[in-house]
Design a protein around this motif. Structure first.
Motif, PDB file in Angstrom:
ATOM      1  N   GLY A  14       0.806  -1.204   0.000  1.00 42.35           N
ATOM      2  CA  GLY A  14       0.000   0.000   0.000  1.00 42.35           C
ATOM      3  C   GLY A  14       0.839   1.253   0.000  1.00 42.35           C
ATOM      4  N   LYS A  15       0.158   2.361   0.244  1.00 38.20           N
ATOM      5  CA  LYS A  15       0.811   3.672   0.322  1.00 38.20           C
ATOM      6  C   LYS A  15       0.484   4.302   1.664  1.00 38.20           C
ATOM      7  N   VAL A  16       1.451   5.019   2.204  1.00 38.12           N
ATOM      8  CA  VAL A  16       1.227   5.729   3.460  1.00 38.12           C
ATOM      9  C   VAL A  16       0.183   6.803   3.213  1.00 38.12           C
ATOM     10  N   ALA A  17      -0.915   6.737   3.961  1.00 37.35           N
ATOM     11  CA  ALA A  17      -2.013   7.695   3.806  1.00 37.35           C
ATOM     12  C   ALA A  17      -1.938   8.809   4.841  1.00 37.35           C
ATOM     13  N   ALA A  18      -1.425   8.491   6.033  1.00 35.40           N
ATOM     14  CA  ALA A  18      -1.338   9.493   7.102  1.00 35.40           C
ATOM     15  C   ALA A  18      -0.279   9.071   8.105  1.00 35.40           C
ATOM     16  N   ILE A  19       0.341  10.067   8.721  1.00 36.01           N
ATOM     17  CA  ILE A  19       1.295   9.828   9.803  1.00 36.01           C
ATOM     18  C   ILE A  19       0.952  10.792  10.926  1.00 36.01           C
ATOM     19  N   SER A  39      -0.497   1.127  11.803  1.00 38.52           N
ATOM     20  CA  SER A  39       0.626   0.586  12.557  1.00 38.52           C
ATOM     21  C   SER A  39       1.107   1.630  13.552  1.00 38.52           C
ATOM     22  N   VAL A  40       1.468   1.178  14.732  1.00 41.48           N
ATOM     23  CA  VAL A  40       2.092   2.058  15.719  1.00 41.48           C
ATOM     24  C   VAL A  40       3.560   1.635  15.803  1.00 41.48           C
ATOM     25  N   ILE A  41       4.440   2.531  15.362  1.00 40.02           N
ATOM     26  CA  ILE A  41       5.870   2.255  15.368  1.00 40.02           C
ATOM     27  C   ILE A  41       6.596   3.423  16.021  1.00 40.02           C
ATOM     28  N   THR A  42       7.865   3.227  16.327  1.00 35.38           N
ATOM     29  CA  THR A  42       8.606   4.322  16.941  1.00 35.38           C
ATOM     30  C   THR A  42       8.764   5.470  15.947  1.00 35.38           C
ATOM     31  N   THR A  43       8.796   6.661  16.475  1.00 34.36           N
ATOM     32  CA  THR A  43       9.000   7.845  15.640  1.00 34.36           C
ATOM     33  C   THR A  43      10.377   7.779  14.993  1.00 34.36           C
ATOM     34  N   ARG A  44      11.329   7.208  15.699  1.00 34.76           N
ATOM     35  CA  ARG A  44      12.669   7.031  15.130  1.00 34.76           C
ATOM     36  C   ARG A  44      12.608   6.146  13.882  1.00 34.76           C
ATOM     37  N   SER A  45      11.788   5.089  13.913  1.00 37.18           N
ATOM     38  CA  SER A  45      11.654   4.209  12.748  1.00 37.18           C
ATOM     39  C   SER A  45      11.019   4.939  11.573  1.00 37.18           C
ATOM     40  N   VAL A  46      10.042   5.813  11.858  1.00 35.51           N
ATOM     41  CA  VAL A  46       9.429   6.614  10.794  1.00 35.51           C
ATOM     42  C   VAL A  46      10.514   7.424  10.092  1.00 35.51           C
ATOM     43  N   LYS A  47      11.386   8.041  10.870  1.00 43.87           N
ATOM     44  CA  LYS A  47      12.445   8.871  10.308  1.00 43.87           C
ATOM     45  C   LYS A  47      13.502   8.016   9.603  1.00 43.87           C
ATOM     46  N   LEU A  49      13.187   5.094   8.221  1.00 48.48           N
ATOM     47  CA  LEU A  49      12.640   4.533   6.986  1.00 48.48           C
ATOM     48  C   LEU A  49      12.330   5.605   5.941  1.00 48.48           C
ATOM     49  N   GLY A  50      12.360   6.866   6.368  1.00 49.61           N
ATOM     50  CA  GLY A  50      12.053   7.969   5.447  1.00 49.61           C
ATOM     51  C   GLY A  50      10.600   7.965   5.014  1.00 49.61           C
ATOM     52  N   LEU A  51       9.696   7.559   5.903  1.00 52.60           N
ATOM     53  CA  LEU A  51       8.280   7.478   5.562  1.00 52.60           C
ATOM     54  C   LEU A  51       7.676   8.864   5.416  1.00 52.60           C
ATOM     55  N   THR A  52       6.946   9.041   4.330  1.00 52.55           N
ATOM     56  CA  THR A  52       6.201  10.275   4.084  1.00 52.55           C
ATOM     57  C   THR A  52       4.867   9.875   3.473  1.00 52.55           C
ATOM     58  N   SER A  55       4.430   7.301   0.402  1.00 52.93           N
ATOM     59  CA  SER A  55       5.483   6.291   0.298  1.00 52.93           C
ATOM     60  C   SER A  55       4.880   4.918   0.022  1.00 52.93           C
ATOM     61  N   ASP A  56       5.481   4.169  -0.909  1.00 52.73           N
ATOM     62  CA  ASP A  56       5.086   2.787  -1.155  1.00 52.73           C
ATOM     63  C   ASP A  56       5.674   1.915  -0.054  1.00 52.73           C
ATOM     64  N   VAL A  57       4.827   1.120   0.582  1.00 50.11           N
ATOM     65  CA  VAL A  57       5.272   0.292   1.705  1.00 50.11           C
ATOM     66  C   VAL A  57       4.603  -1.079   1.648  1.00 50.11           C
ATOM     67  N   VAL A  58       5.102  -1.970   2.475  1.00 53.67           N
ATOM     68  CA  VAL A  58       4.464  -3.260   2.712  1.00 53.67           C
ATOM     69  C   VAL A  58       4.162  -3.325   4.198  1.00 53.67           C
ATOM     70  N   ALA A  59       2.897  -3.506   4.539  1.00 48.59           N
ATOM     71  CA  ALA A  59       2.509  -3.673   5.942  1.00 48.59           C
ATOM     72  C   ALA A  59       2.623  -5.163   6.260  1.00 48.59           C
ATOM     73  N   LEU A  60       3.437  -5.495   7.242  1.00 43.67           N
ATOM     74  CA  LEU A  60       3.630  -6.877   7.665  1.00 43.67           C
ATOM     75  C   LEU A  60       2.870  -7.076   8.961  1.00 43.67           C
ATOM     76  N   VAL A  61       1.970  -8.035   8.983  1.00 49.60           N
ATOM     77  CA  VAL A  61       1.097  -8.244  10.140  1.00 49.60           C
ATOM     78  C   VAL A  61       1.535  -9.493  10.884  1.00 49.60           C
TER      79      VAL A  61
END
Length: 71
Positions: A14-19, A39-47, A49-52, A55-61
Motif C-alpha cells: 500500500g501507500k502511506v495515507a497518514a502519519i 501501525s504504531v511504530i517508533t517515531t525514530r523508525s518513521v524517520k 525509513l524515510g516514511l512520508t 510512500s510505497d510500503v508493505v505492511a507486515l502483520v
C-alpha cells in the motif's frame, strides 16, 4: 516488493495515507486494496525509513490473537 520469509497472507502492499507523529511513537495509516491498516511504530523508525505521505510500503502483520464479534 515482497518479503519472502513472511507468509504472503500477512503482507499488504500500500501507500502511506497518514502519519500522526508523537515524541516516542507514531501512528502510520497504510491504504491497501483491502482497506486501511494502522501501525504504531517508533517515531525514530518513521524517520529512519524515510516514511512520508505517499510512500510505497508493505505492511507486515504479526498477530497472536484476532477477536471477532458478530454484528
Amino acid at each position: 516488493m515482497s518479503i519472502q520469509a513472511i507468509n504472503v497472507r500477512n503482507q499488504f502492499r500500500g501507500k502511506v495515507a497518514a502519519i500522526i507523529e508523537g515524541p516516542v511513537v507514531s501512528e502510520v495509516d497504510v491504504q491497501t486494496p483491502a482497506g486501511i491498516v494502522t501501525s504504531v511504530i517508533t517515531t525514530r523508525s518513521v524517520k529512519d525509513l524515510g516514511l512520508t505521505i505517499g510512500s510505497d510500503v508493505v505492511a507486515l502483520v504479526k498477530a497472536t490473537e484476532v477477536s471477532v464479534a458478530k454484528l
